[in-house]
Design an enzyme around this catalytic site. Structure first.
Site, mmCIF file in Angstrom:
data_model
loop_
_atom_site.group_PDB
_atom_site.id
_atom_site.type_symbol
_atom_site.label_atom_id
_atom_site.label_comp_id
_atom_site.label_asym_id
_atom_site.label_seq_id
_atom_site.Cartn_x
_atom_site.Cartn_y
_atom_site.Cartn_z
ATOM 1 N N ASP A 162 8.701 8.733 3.394
ATOM 2 C CA ASP A 162 7.781 9.003 4.514
ATOM 3 C C ASP A 162 8.207 8.315 5.801
ATOM 4 O OD1 ASP A 162 6.017 10.520 2.912
ATOM 5 O OD2 ASP A 162 5.103 8.686 2.139
ATOM 6 N N ASP B 143 0.391 12.408 3.501
ATOM 7 C CA ASP B 143 1.267 12.546 2.344
ATOM 8 C C ASP B 143 0.383 12.623 1.101
ATOM 9 O OD1 ASP B 143 3.683 12.301 0.685
ATOM 10 O OD2 ASP B 143 2.937 10.284 0.268
ATOM 11 N N ASP C 137 3.110 6.414 2.341
ATOM 12 C CA ASP C 137 3.338 5.126 1.699
ATOM 13 C C ASP C 137 4.743 4.956 1.151
ATOM 14 O OD1 ASP C 137 3.147 6.929 -0.449
ATOM 15 O OD2 ASP C 137 2.470 5.325 -1.786
#
Length: 575
Positions: A473, A269, A469
């Site tokens: 996600d 990410d 995080d």
């Protein structure tokens, strides 16, 4: 092992009774010492095993020992010091400079820097102010704080970390289940070999001699004992997961420690994982007739009352550069465009190109080129006009973490494909990917579609790890073969993941893969040590060339070899 030592002992009892009851008979060869030595050597192996377990949990125990014993709270109109176990959720805890924070909670008053190294491994203190979250057992460095307790006892972050590590150390990986299945076949096979050896000796080699047939039989049972086979996997998993925990990598189970070695693609990410997750002021480009300091002073003064993340970035950037703040009035936000204000009796507008066009300002070609260049670098460019005339440009960006580029290189050197997955636009994503050396970018992905992208990669036949995080996600973390949550992220993301990276540093991803591969290699070495003595020793014992106590020593040495080899994992160097 019980069969071998019992056979030696009770056969010796039988021979001793027979000799005692037959005066003048030749003194027989007894094997009491064989039973004693064998059991002693077994206990020696158990001692090494216990020491391995002790060393593995030593770091965790040190963390537990670092917890504060008492807390100062406000009760009955005065401050009182109470045992930390008596603190209630919602109570205000007072923490002086230099003291340990007793519970997890939120700062309600005061500001300070907190040493969180014992929890995250980060050596740099973290600044905390009103609204910041703090954790029990961390150290308050230089300011008095009032903390509202949110988690106490077993609910604190430290206690949860200990729980995760203990579960990982006690769980079984697939390779351990394989060892268990091998043992279930190996043990009856050895007993069958021992019985066959006994029959061959008593019928053909030493006909009628119980002692002559029993000694090689006992030696087989002792040398073939799969004690080391039982130690091979759990000892390595304990040592490996314990060393990983010291480095801030928490495996939720032994199966995840094993499966991480098979990862082929790592999906990262962007925001908060590759980047810091907070915009920072990066560029101040004044127009002719303006200086950088003056432009920044007017911009920061106009933005100082705004709660927008871009505005905060400009204000914080101005503060770090010691820019002057001017008198401000009539601040007004223009939704989707920017902000307007009167600064030092001058009209100031900051915002998008569309905002400038609405004001009737025509941007020169070199200004547009500069803006395009900044946006190509992944930055957000804001144009600024003073009294209706173009005054300059300010750029803000979510900057890349200092360690991200090196971590990506480590992953690639380990033979892993690295993919950047983000909801950001393609241009910004490409710019960030270029900075850290990622070739494959999947941009413009909505939160609920991230898991779909993970599944597409899996359909290509690749074992995939997802690192993130944020709350958005969590589905992707759950869908991936291995989910890795950055510990600085949300609780939901951490709960959905298989591995928690406490440091928030992508080097921990590379360390997790390295730890998994090294631990699995260590287990295979242990299985070799566990079997080599059995394989070589059984035919020697069956031939009558191996005394029971020598067989016991060889068996014990295999256990010692396994444990000492597993303990090497605790010396492993990680970033």
């Amino acid at each position: 092992m019980a069969m071998g030592t019992s056979a030696a002992y009770f056969y010796s009892v039988y021979l001793g009774w027979q000799w005692w009851s037959s005066p003048g008979a030749e003194r027989p060869v007894l094997y009491f010492e064989a039973s004693a030595v064998i059991i002693t050597l077994i206990l020696l192996g158990k001692l090494f095993e216990a020491r391995a377990k002790g060393r593995t949990s030593q770091a965790i125990q040190k963390l537990l020992d670092m917890r504060a014993a008492t807390a100062v709270v406000y009760r009955g109109g005065e401050e009182v010091e109470i045992p930390v176990e008596d603190v209630q959720v919602g109570e205000i805890v007072y923490v002086k400079p230099g003291e340990k924070i007793p519970v997890d909670g939120e700062v309600t008053e005061g500001s300070s820097s907190i040493d969180e190294s014992m929890l995250t491994g980060e050596s740099m203190p973290v600044d905390k102010s009103e609204g910041s979250e703090v954790y029990g057992a961390t150290v308050n460095k230089n300011g008095a704080l009032q903390v509202k307790a949110s988690r106490i006892g077993s609910g604190t972050a430290l206690s949860q970390i200990v729980k995760v590590v203990e579960e990982a150390q006690s769980s079984k990986a697939d390779v351990q289940r394989l060892a268990d299945r091998v043992s279930s076949v190996f043990v009856p096979t050895v007993i069958g070999i021992a019985l066959l050896t006994f029959l061959i000796w008593i019928l053909f080699i030493t006909p009628g001699s119980l002692g002559g047939a029993l000694i090689p039989t006992i030696s087989i049972l002792v040398i073939a004992c799969p004690c080391a086979l039982g130690l091979a996997t759990p000892t390595s998993i304990m040592a490996g997961s314990g060393r990983a925990a010291e480095a801030g990598i928490l495996f939720k189970g032994g199966e995840y420690l094993e499966n991480t070695k098979s990862i082929e693609t790592v999906v990262l990410d962007k925001t908060g994982t590759v980047t810091k997750g907070e915009p920072e002021l990066t560029d101040v480009i004044p127009a002719q007739g303006w200086s950088s300091d003056d432009l920044l002073s007017y911009a920061a003064s106009a933005e100082k009352d705004s709660e927008h993340p871009l505005a905060r970035a400009v204000v914080q950037g101005a503060q770090s550069r010691s820019a002057a703040f001017l008198e401000t009035a009539d601040t007004e936000a223009v939704p989707g465009r920017g902000i307007q204000a009167v600064v030092d009796h001058r009209s100031v507008s900051i915002g998008t190109k569309r905002m400038m066009e609405d004001m009737g300002l025509e941007m020169e070609e070199n200004v547009q080129e500069t803006m395009h260049r900044l946006e190509s670098d992944g930055k957000t460019a804001m144009l600024m006009a003073v009294d209706g005339a173009y005054a300059g440009m300010i750029a803000v960006a979510d900057t890349v973490k200092e360690t991200s580029q090196g971590a990506v290189q480590r992953l690639q050197q380990a033979g892993l494909d690295v993919v950047l997955l983000t909801g950001d636009n393609q241009r910004t994503a490409d710019a960030i990917a270029a900075q850290v050396g990622i070739d494959r970018v999947i941009a413009g992905v909505l939160p609920d579609q991230k898991s779909v992208e993970i599944q597409k990669l899996q359909q290509e036949g690749r074992k995939t790890a997802m690192v993130g995080d944020g709350l958005n996600d969590a589905p992707a973390l759950a869908a991936a073969d291995i989910g890795m949550a950055v510990g600085t992220g949300t609780d939901v993301a951490i709960e959905a993941a298989d591995i928690t990276l406490m440091r928030g540093d992508l080097n921990s991803v590379a360390d997790a893969v390295l730890m998994s591969r090294t631990t699995m290699r260590n287990i295979k070495q242990n299985l070799f040590f566990a079997f080599i003595y059995n394989t070589l020793g059984i035919p020697i014992a069956a031939a009558g060339l191996l005394a029971p106590w020598v067989a016991g020593a060889a068996m014990a040495f295999s256990s010692v070899s396994v444990v000492l080899n597993a303990l090497r994992l605790q010396k492993m160097k990680l970033s």
